[in-house]
Structure formats: structure tokens, C-alpha cells
Design an enzyme around this catalytic site. Sequence first.
Site, PDB file in Angstrom:
ATOM      1  CG  HIS A 123      -2.062   0.930   1.122  1.00 46.23           C
ATOM      2  ND1 HIS A 123      -1.960   2.268   1.433  1.00 46.23           N
ATOM      3  CD2 HIS A 123      -3.325   0.735   0.667  1.00 46.23           C
ATOM      4  CE1 HIS A 123      -3.122   2.842   1.199  1.00 46.23           C
ATOM      5  NE2 HIS A 123      -3.967   1.940   0.733  1.00 46.23           N
ATOM      6  CG  ASP A 139      -8.496  -4.425  -2.610  1.00 50.48           C
ATOM      7  OD1 ASP A 139      -9.703  -4.254  -2.410  1.00 50.48           O
ATOM      8  OD2 ASP A 139      -7.753  -3.570  -3.100  1.00 50.48           O
TER       9      ASP A 139
HETATM   10  N1  ACO Z   1       3.931  -7.622  -4.989  1.00 50.53           N
HETATM   11  C1  ACO Z   1       5.277  -7.577  -5.230  1.00 50.53           C
HETATM   12  N2  ACO Z   1       6.040  -6.476  -5.041  1.00 50.53           N
HETATM   13  C2  ACO Z   1       5.433  -5.388  -4.586  1.00 50.53           C
HETATM   14  C3  ACO Z   1       4.046  -5.351  -4.301  1.00 50.53           C
HETATM   15  C4  ACO Z   1       3.289  -6.532  -4.518  1.00 50.53           C
HETATM   16  N3  ACO Z   1       1.984  -6.557  -4.258  1.00 50.53           N
HETATM   17  N4  ACO Z   1       3.717  -4.123  -3.878  1.00 50.53           N
HETATM   18  C5  ACO Z   1       4.838  -3.397  -3.879  1.00 50.53           C
HETATM   19  N5  ACO Z   1       5.881  -4.152  -4.302  1.00 50.53           N
HETATM   20  C6  ACO Z   1       7.299  -3.748  -4.391  1.00 50.53           C
HETATM   21  C7  ACO Z   1       7.550  -2.850  -5.582  1.00 50.53           C
HETATM   22  O1  ACO Z   1       7.893  -3.610  -6.725  1.00 50.53           O
HETATM   23  C8  ACO Z   1       8.663  -1.979  -5.084  1.00 50.53           C
HETATM   24  O2  ACO Z   1       9.870  -2.740  -5.121  1.00 50.53           O
HETATM   25  P1  ACO Z   1      11.297  -2.021  -5.368  1.00 50.53           P
HETATM   26  O3  ACO Z   1      11.498  -1.075  -4.241  1.00 50.53           O
HETATM   27  O4  ACO Z   1      12.265  -3.136  -5.394  1.00 50.53           O
HETATM   28  O5  ACO Z   1      11.166  -1.335  -6.699  1.00 50.53           O
HETATM   29  C9  ACO Z   1       8.337  -1.765  -3.597  1.00 50.53           C
HETATM   30  O6  ACO Z   1       7.574  -2.930  -3.225  1.00 50.53           O
HETATM   31  C10 ACO Z   1       7.531  -0.510  -3.303  1.00 50.53           C
HETATM   32  O7  ACO Z   1       6.326  -0.590  -4.052  1.00 50.53           O
HETATM   33  P2  ACO Z   1       5.770   0.529  -5.021  1.00 50.53           P
HETATM   34  O8  ACO Z   1       5.095  -0.116  -6.180  1.00 50.53           O
HETATM   35  O9  ACO Z   1       6.840   1.528  -5.312  1.00 50.53           O
HETATM   36  O10 ACO Z   1       4.712   1.198  -4.049  1.00 50.53           O
HETATM   37  P3  ACO Z   1       3.535   2.146  -4.460  1.00 50.53           P
HETATM   38  O11 ACO Z   1       3.187   2.906  -3.266  1.00 50.53           O
HETATM   39  O12 ACO Z   1       3.867   2.914  -5.701  1.00 50.53           O
HETATM   40  O13 ACO Z   1       2.330   1.144  -4.881  1.00 50.53           O
HETATM   41  C11 ACO Z   1       0.571  -0.426  -4.645  1.00 50.53           C
HETATM   42  C12 ACO Z   1       1.370   0.709  -3.971  1.00 50.53           C
HETATM   43  C13 ACO Z   1       0.090   0.021  -6.018  1.00 50.53           C
HETATM   44  C14 ACO Z   1      -0.645  -0.712  -3.789  1.00 50.53           C
HETATM   45  C15 ACO Z   1       1.479  -1.676  -4.751  1.00 50.53           C
HETATM   46  O14 ACO Z   1       1.844  -2.113  -3.463  1.00 50.53           O
HETATM   47  C16 ACO Z   1       0.797  -2.800  -5.518  1.00 50.53           C
HETATM   48  O15 ACO Z   1       0.872  -2.825  -6.742  1.00 50.53           O
HETATM   49  N6  ACO Z   1       0.104  -3.757  -4.815  1.00 50.53           N
HETATM   50  C17 ACO Z   1      -0.659  -4.784  -5.483  1.00 50.53           C
HETATM   51  C18 ACO Z   1      -2.001  -4.236  -5.956  1.00 50.53           C
HETATM   52  C19 ACO Z   1      -2.965  -3.978  -4.811  1.00 50.53           C
HETATM   53  O16 ACO Z   1      -3.148  -4.794  -3.922  1.00 50.53           O
HETATM   54  N7  ACO Z   1      -3.610  -2.818  -4.875  1.00 50.53           N
HETATM   55  C20 ACO Z   1      -4.624  -2.434  -3.897  1.00 50.53           C
HETATM   56  C21 ACO Z   1      -4.107  -1.375  -2.972  1.00 50.53           C
HETATM   57  S1  ACO Z   1      -5.320  -0.985  -1.741  1.00 50.53           S
HETATM   58  C22 ACO Z   1      -6.452  -0.070  -2.585  1.00 50.53           C
HETATM   59  O17 ACO Z   1      -6.190   0.596  -3.534  1.00 50.53           O
HETATM   60  C23 ACO Z   1      -7.783  -0.136  -2.094  1.00 50.53           C
END
Ligand code: ACO
Length: 430
Positions: free
Chosen positions: A307, A364
Site C-alpha cells: 500500500h 483487498d
Molecule cells: N507484490 C510484489 N512487489 C510489490 C508489491 C506486490 N503486491 N507491492 C509493492 N511491491 C514492491 C515494488 O515492486 C517496489 O519494489 P522495489 O522497491 O524493489 O522497486 C516496492 O515494493 C515498493 O512498491 P511501489 O510499487 O513503489 O509502491 P507504491 O506505493 O507505488 O504502490 C501499490 C502501492 C500500487 C498498492 C502496490 O503495493 C501494488 O501494486 N500492490 C498490489 C495491488 C494492490 O493490492 N492494490 C490495492 C491497494 S489498496 C487499494 O487501492 C484499495
Amino acid sequence: MGEKVSLTYKDKTYEYPVITGTENEKAFDTSNLRKETGLITMDYGYQNTGSTKSSITFVNGEEGILRYRGYPIEELAEKATFPETAWLLIYGELPTESQLTLFRRLLTENSLVHENLLHFFREMPPSAHPMGILSSIVNALGLFTPRFYDAESKADEFDLMVAGLVSKIRTIAAFSYKASIGEPFVYPEADRSYCSNFLNMMFSSHTKPYVVNPLMEKALNALLIVHADHEQNCSTSTVRMVGSSQANLYASICAGICALWGPLHGGANQAVLETLIRIQKSGMTIKEVLERAKDKKDPFKLSGFGHRVYKSYDPRAKVLQGLMEKIFDQEDYHDPLLDIARELEHQALRDEYFMERKLYPNVDFYSGILYRAMGIPTNMLTVMFAIGRLPGWIAHWKEMHDDGHLKINRPRQIYTGPNERHWVERKDRT
Ligand code: ACO
């Protein structure tokens, strides 16, 4: 004198005032930055950008705190009804007895959609995604309700529009499901609660009487409450962005629904169930799934994890987990997907990659399993999120308009394209 941030650029120092919120969160106000320095700030994905002050919802991502208008989400999920929570978010205080009676009456009186709108449902292709149907019909609702909220609108017209939207979104959701399975629509009934009405419109039919399970009704109520607002998330910021051009409420909400649809936002609940089902059917191991999620060359992410704001356990996921355990215990219900989800969570929380990045289950991760227990199909999960999130979208749209100095939202950019060049005739253009 309040706190200030100093910025030195080309030997000159500029000062920007620090803004402090009621929970001691701090920002510095850069509204005059470009005027004074010629610079803009660059913040991909708005990771550090405050777009507004707001008194609706407080989130502390480090400590896993979520409060609507000051009330902890755990208390609201336990004690409030969804209409009460909607009122709280939109109007700022818990409703009194008489306000709630009025709101309930308005919800009942405005639960039907115009009969002409039913053609929309019938003419949509059966394969149409319910989120596409929902956004289209919410936008179309505006065409049937030309009294939009603007500076000249009276408060009672806005109240009517709010009640109409909160009530009709559930009718639209249920009708889109009925249309997709080719069954006649079931109309809302005046003597049912908000959640009981929805479940009845979804699952009763002329040939199959349906009795609403009170436990499922309670679970649905809690699910909608935990989804009801989450400050400046992607869809809410979209609603504010569209509303800032003075577009009407329906158009703004329609845009919010579209933003919610994406798998990085609300669409994650559908993606979680699809992942769990894939694991169940393919026999893939949890370890293999986690390896894929960690592989930077693979676009697959573990949906329902991570998140932007929460760097600890999402408090909404905690509420849902507790609820699920209670319900499954009492109903003696078993879902093999829950075993897979629990194991996935167990292993992910002990995996170095997830620990280092503070990736925890978000709202979720478990919501889909709860909805599945109610019989809600997988492709309707994000629609359920939209029903829950609607009061938050309306509250933010209202707050922005009530603020008195509505400013169009219009970020800037740093241009990286070609410098000026001139027209070249066709044939071997370069
Ligand atoms: N699976 C694998 N790796 C992940 C995940 C995941 N679910 N989430 C984050 N990461 C990793 C990223 O690849 C990144 O790695 P790095 O530092 O090596 O590049 C690091 O963790 C930080 O993540 P970001 O994507 O930069 O974080 P951001 O704040 O931009 O994105 C998000 C947040 C979109 C929720 C992300 O965690 C994600 O894609 N999760 C999966 C989708 C999801 O569950 N979305 C629902 C969110 S809750 C809502 O909207 C109601």
C-alpha cells in the site's frame, strides 16, 4: 511566528510556511514556489504531494490507524450502519435520530432508477464488465437528474442527489448482475435495510425465494463501512480532479469508478481471488507465486499486498479478518481459498523481500473471500468496493466545493520533447 522551510536557489533564500494538521502531520506550502523561484516540484506518483487540506479521514500508515471524522474504523464497523457512516462522512457528524429517519426515507424514496435506464442494462453485451456498466449508468443518471449541485443549488437539492446516488448505486449494481445472468430485475423494497435490500435484489427471483442471512447482512454492512473512505487515494483524487473543473457530481463519480477499476487500486480484490483460484486449479506452490511476485522481469504482483500509505497491517484488513473468522465459525462455512490465502499471507510476511519493503495484506486481500461467502461473483467484487466508496467520493466532492475557493486542479510538467522544428513535406520525412 509559525515554522518555515527555507530553500536556497541561486544564492537566494526563500521561505515557505509550514502547515500542521490536527494530528500533527506537516507540510510546507509551495503555492508561491514557481512565482518566486521559477521552479516547480517533481514528484512522480504524488508520493510526497499534498493536494488539499481535508477534515474527512485520517490515516496513519505507520501505526495502522484509520478514522472517519475522528471515529476509529473498528468502532464504526462494529456499531454503525452503512447509511449512518455515509451521513457522517458527507455531513461531518453522526446523524441524530431525526436526521437518520429523514435520510432513510430519502434512500427508500430514491432507490429506483428511471425505467428508461433499464434499456441500458438490457442492451449491454452479456460479457460487459460490471464496472463498465456501473460507470456508464452512473454518468447516465445525471442525464435523468438535470438539477446539478453548483453554487446556485439549494442544500436540499444536494441532499436529494446524495440520497439518490447512495441508494441507486446498489440498485444499479444488482440490476447489472441480473442482466448479466439473464434474469428479471428484482426491485428494492421499502421495509428492508440498505444491505438486506441489496442482497435481496441480487439473489431473489420469482422461482427461487431468498431469505437474507442476518449474519451476511451484518458482514456486508461492515464491508461497505471499511471501504467508505480513504482520504486522497487514486479514485478520490480523480473525483476531486474532475470536480475541480466544475463538472457535475455524476460525471465526477463516474470518473472515480473508472479509476477504482484498475488492478493497482480497487480492481485488486478481483485480482486476489483470480490468483487464489489459479493457485488452487494449477497446483502452483505458494513459493512459486511469491518468486513470481518478487521477479522484477515478471509483471505479476501479489495483489492484495502492499500500500502507498500503510507500512504496517492495514486496519481494514484486520477488521475483515476478524469478521470472516466469526462468520465462517458460526455458519460452519469452509472455503478452500481461505486456506490458500492464509498460507500465502503466512509465507509472505516471513519473506525477506516483503519484510524489507513493509508489504502487508491490504483491504483487498480478504474482502473477496467474504463476498464469495455471500455468493457475490468475482467480477462484481470491484463494484462492491464502489458501492462502499461512494460516500467518501461525495464527501470529498462536497468538501472541495464548500471550501469557497475552488481552484481547478492542474499539475505542471517538465517538457522533454524536441525543441521547435518546422514542417517537412512527406516522402522520406526525417
Ligand atoms: N507484490 C510484489 N512487489 C510489490 C508489491 C506486490 N503486491 N507491492 C509493492 N511491491 C514492491 C515494488 O515492486 C517496489 O519494489 P522495489 O522497491 O524493489 O522497486 C516496492 O515494493 C515498493 O512498491 P511501489 O510499487 O513503489 O509502491 P507504491 O506505493 O507505488 O504502490 C501499490 C502501492 C500500487 C498498492 C502496490 O503495493 C501494488 O501494486 N500492490 C498490489 C495491488 C494492490 O493490492 N492494490 C490495492 C491497494 S489498496 C487499494 O487501492 C484499495
